[in-house]
Design a protein around this motif. Structure first.
Motif, PDB file in Angstrom:
ATOM      1  N   GLN A  19       0.814  -1.208   0.000  1.00 60.81           N
ATOM      2  CA  GLN A  19       0.000   0.000   0.000  1.00 60.81           C
ATOM      3  C   GLN A  19       0.855   1.268   0.000  1.00 60.81           C
ATOM      4  OE1 GLN A  19      -0.047  -2.247   2.461  1.00 60.81           O
ATOM      5  NE2 GLN A  19       0.052  -1.276   4.445  1.00 60.81           N
ATOM      6  N   ALA A  20       2.136   1.148   0.313  1.00 65.05           N
ATOM      7  CA  ALA A  20       3.030   2.303   0.279  1.00 65.05           C
ATOM      8  C   ALA A  20       3.447   2.580  -1.155  1.00 65.05           C
ATOM      9  CB  ALA A  20       4.257   2.056   1.139  1.00 65.05           C
ATOM     10  N   GLN A  21       3.647   3.841  -1.456  1.00 67.92           N
ATOM     11  CA  GLN A  21       4.111   4.227  -2.779  1.00 67.92           C
ATOM     12  C   GLN A  21       5.580   4.623  -2.656  1.00 67.92           C
ATOM     13  OE1 GLN A  21       2.152   7.578  -4.548  1.00 67.92           O
ATOM     14  NE2 GLN A  21       2.585   6.803  -6.595  1.00 67.92           N
ATOM     15  N   ASN A  22       6.458   3.824  -3.242  1.00 61.11           N
ATOM     16  CA  ASN A  22       7.893   4.081  -3.175  1.00 61.11           C
ATOM     17  C   ASN A  22       8.286   5.065  -4.261  1.00 61.11           C
ATOM     18  OD1 ASN A  22       8.133   2.188  -1.098  1.00 61.11           O
ATOM     19  ND2 ASN A  22       8.303   0.528  -2.573  1.00 61.11           N
ATOM     20  N   TYR A  23       9.384   5.791  -4.011  1.00 58.45           N
ATOM     21  CA  TYR A  23       9.862   6.735  -5.002  1.00 58.45           C
ATOM     22  C   TYR A  23      11.364   6.945  -4.858  1.00 58.45           C
ATOM     23  CZ  TYR A  23       9.317  10.090  -1.142  1.00 58.45           C
ATOM     24  OH  TYR A  23       9.373  10.736   0.070  1.00 58.45           O
ATOM     25  N   VAL A  24      11.963   7.419  -5.924  1.00 58.16           N
ATOM     26  CA  VAL A  24      13.367   7.800  -5.958  1.00 58.16           C
ATOM     27  C   VAL A  24      13.444   9.180  -6.595  1.00 58.16           C
ATOM     28  CG1 VAL A  24      14.282   5.442  -6.045  1.00 58.16           C
ATOM     29  CG2 VAL A  24      13.748   6.641  -8.168  1.00 58.16           C
ATOM     30  N   GLY A  25      14.544   9.869  -6.359  1.00 57.88           N
ATOM     31  CA  GLY A  25      14.668  11.193  -6.934  1.00 57.88           C
ATOM     32  C   GLY A  25      16.102  11.674  -6.960  1.00 57.88           C
ATOM     33  N   ILE A  26      16.299  12.741  -7.692  1.00 54.61           N
ATOM     34  CA  ILE A  26      17.598  13.398  -7.765  1.00 54.61           C
ATOM     35  C   ILE A  26      17.357  14.890  -7.917  1.00 54.61           C
ATOM     36  CG2 ILE A  26      17.812  13.098 -10.267  1.00 54.61           C
ATOM     37  CD1 ILE A  26      20.870  12.660  -9.713  1.00 54.61           C
ATOM     38  N   SER A  27      18.219  15.673  -7.300  1.00 58.36           N
ATOM     39  CA  SER A  27      18.102  17.125  -7.414  1.00 58.36           C
ATOM     40  C   SER A  27      19.487  17.751  -7.331  1.00 58.36           C
ATOM     41  CB  SER A  27      17.191  17.695  -6.315  1.00 58.36           C
ATOM     42  OG  SER A  27      17.731  17.446  -5.041  1.00 58.36           O
ATOM     43  N   GLY A  28      19.564  18.972  -7.727  1.00 57.07           N
ATOM     44  CA  GLY A  28      20.813  19.711  -7.673  1.00 57.07           C
ATOM     45  C   GLY A  28      20.535  21.143  -7.270  1.00 57.07           C
ATOM     46  N   GLY A  29      21.564  21.809  -6.763  1.00 54.64           N
ATOM     47  CA  GLY A  29      21.348  23.192  -6.377  1.00 54.64           C
ATOM     48  C   GLY A  29      22.513  23.784  -5.625  1.00 54.64           C
ATOM     49  N   SER A 151      24.801  22.721   7.591  1.00 56.66           N
ATOM     50  CA  SER A 151      24.711  22.641   6.147  1.00 56.66           C
ATOM     51  C   SER A 151      23.339  23.139   5.710  1.00 56.66           C
ATOM     52  CB  SER A 151      24.909  21.187   5.698  1.00 56.66           C
ATOM     53  OG  SER A 151      24.693  21.064   4.318  1.00 56.66           O
ATOM     54  N   ASN A 152      23.294  23.838   4.589  1.00 53.29           N
ATOM     55  CA  ASN A 152      22.039  24.316   3.997  1.00 53.29           C
ATOM     56  C   ASN A 152      22.054  23.966   2.522  1.00 53.29           C
ATOM     57  OD1 ASN A 152      21.447  25.669   6.448  1.00 53.29           O
ATOM     58  ND2 ASN A 152      22.692  27.384   5.783  1.00 53.29           N
ATOM     59  N   ARG A 153      20.855  23.753   1.977  1.00 53.89           N
ATOM     60  CA  ARG A 153      20.780  23.543   0.532  1.00 53.89           C
ATOM     61  C   ARG A 153      19.453  24.055  -0.012  1.00 53.89           C
ATOM     62  NH1 ARG A 153      17.710  18.686  -0.687  1.00 53.89           N
ATOM     63  NH2 ARG A 153      17.816  17.289   1.085  1.00 53.89           N
ATOM     64  N   LEU A 154      19.516  24.610  -1.181  1.00 57.97           N
ATOM     65  CA  LEU A 154      18.350  25.005  -1.963  1.00 57.97           C
ATOM     66  C   LEU A 154      18.456  24.214  -3.246  1.00 57.97           C
ATOM     67  CD1 LEU A 154      15.875  26.801  -2.489  1.00 57.97           C
ATOM     68  CD2 LEU A 154      17.453  28.480  -3.478  1.00 57.97           C
ATOM     69  N   SER A 155      17.491  23.321  -3.482  1.00 64.78           N
ATOM     70  CA  SER A 155      17.643  22.412  -4.620  1.00 64.78           C
ATOM     71  C   SER A 155      16.353  22.296  -5.434  1.00 64.78           C
ATOM     72  CB  SER A 155      18.071  21.024  -4.134  1.00 64.78           C
ATOM     73  OG  SER A 155      17.124  20.483  -3.253  1.00 64.78           O
ATOM     74  N   PHE A 156      16.550  21.890  -6.674  1.00 68.63           N
ATOM     75  CA  PHE A 156      15.453  21.665  -7.616  1.00 68.63           C
ATOM     76  C   PHE A 156      15.732  20.327  -8.299  1.00 68.63           C
ATOM     77  CE2 PHE A 156      13.518  22.096 -11.835  1.00 68.63           C
ATOM     78  CZ  PHE A 156      12.202  22.333 -11.447  1.00 68.63           C
ATOM     79  N   GLY A 157      14.719  19.471  -8.363  1.00 70.53           N
ATOM     80  CA  GLY A 157      14.950  18.165  -8.972  1.00 70.53           C
ATOM     81  C   GLY A 157      13.668  17.481  -9.373  1.00 70.53           C
ATOM     82  N   THR A 158      13.753  16.162  -9.497  1.00 72.27           N
ATOM     83  CA  THR A 158      12.623  15.358  -9.937  1.00 72.27           C
ATOM     84  C   THR A 158      12.454  14.124  -9.066  1.00 72.27           C
ATOM     85  OG1 THR A 158      11.604  14.299 -11.863  1.00 72.27           O
ATOM     86  CG2 THR A 158      13.979  14.092 -11.646  1.00 72.27           C
ATOM     87  N   ILE A 159      11.219  13.646  -8.979  1.00 71.79           N
ATOM     88  CA  ILE A 159      10.842  12.461  -8.210  1.00 71.79           C
ATOM     89  C   ILE A 159      10.150  11.510  -9.180  1.00 71.79           C
ATOM     90  CG2 ILE A 159       9.397  11.578  -6.330  1.00 71.79           C
ATOM     91  CD1 ILE A 159      11.592  13.377  -5.334  1.00 71.79           C
ATOM     92  N   TYR A 160      10.460  10.217  -9.075  1.00 76.52           N
ATOM     93  CA  TYR A 160       9.766   9.190  -9.856  1.00 76.52           C
ATOM     94  C   TYR A 160       9.160   8.179  -8.912  1.00 76.52           C
ATOM     95  CZ  TYR A 160       8.637   5.487 -13.059  1.00 76.52           C
ATOM     96  OH  TYR A 160       7.954   4.530 -13.755  1.00 76.52           O
TER      97      TYR A 160
END
Length: 162
Positions: A19-29, A151-160
Motif C-alpha cells: 500500500q506504500a508508494q515508493n519513489y526515488v529522486g535526484i536534485s541539484g542546487g 549545512s544548507n541547501r536550496l535544490s530543484f529536482g525530480t521524483i519518480y
C-alpha cells in the motif's frame, strides 16, 4: 554503525508494504557547509529514496554531496546523509511538505582540525509539483544542524514514483 543503519533502511525500502508508494529522486542546487571557521559554498546534488505510507506521511533517505572546491592548495569536500519524516499537505498538482529527521555530515577540509563526522538534525520545507501520476518536480530548502557544523541547501529536482 549509523552508516550501516542508513544503508539497511535504503535496502529495505523496496520491501515496504504494497500500500506504500515508493519513489526515488535526484536534485541539484546551491549548498553551504560550515565546519568551525571554514565555510564551503558550492553546488551539489542530492539522491533520495522514500516510501509514502499515507497521503500525509512519508519516510525518506537522502544523500547530499557538495562539489569539491579547490581554494589555493586546499581541497574542500562535504556530504550529508539523512533519514527524514516528510509531512505533506496532499493536493492536486501541488503538494507542500515539511521535513524533520536525523542527519550525519562528513567534512574533508585539508589543513583544518574540524575534519570529521558530525551527527545532528535536518529540517526543511519544500513542494512537489506533479507532472503526472508517476513523476513530480521538487523544490526544497533544507537546513542541517550538526554537532559543531551546519549545512544548507536550496535544490530543484525530480521524483519518480513506482
Amino acid at each position: 554503525m549509523r552508516t550501516l543503519l542508513f544503508a539497511f533502511v535504503l535496502m529495505a525500502l523496496p520491501f515496504v508494504p504494497a500500500q506504500a508508494q515508493n519513489y526515488v529522486g535526484i536534485s541539484g542546487g546551491l549548498m553551504t557547509y560550515s565546519a568551525g571557521s571554514t565555510d564551503l559554498d558550492s553546488q551539489g546534488f542530492t539522491v533520495l529514496a522514500g516510501g509514502q505510507f499515507d497521503p500525509l506521511i512519508a519516510v525518506e533517505f537522502s544523500y547530499s554531496s557538495h562539489s569539491s572546491v579547490e581554494v589555493g592548495s586546499n581541497n574542500y569536500k562535504a556530504s550529508v546523509m539523512a533519514l527524514s519524516a516528510i509531512v505533506r499537505s496532499p493536493g492536486e498538482g501541488f503538494e507542500p511538505f515539511l521535513r524533520f529527521g536525523l542527519a550525519r555530515g562528513d567534512s574533508d577540509i585539508e589543513g583544518s582540525p574540524d575534519d570529521g563526522t558530525e551527527d545532528g538534525v535536518i529540517y526543511g520545507i519544500g513542494a512537489d509539483f506533479s507532472l503526472n501520476y508517476n513523476s513530480s518536480l521538487r523544490l526544497e530548502y533544507v537546513e542541517t544542524d550538526l554537532d559543531g557544523s551546519e549545512s544548507n541547501r536550496l535544490s530543484f529536482g525530480t521524483i519518480y514514483r513506482f
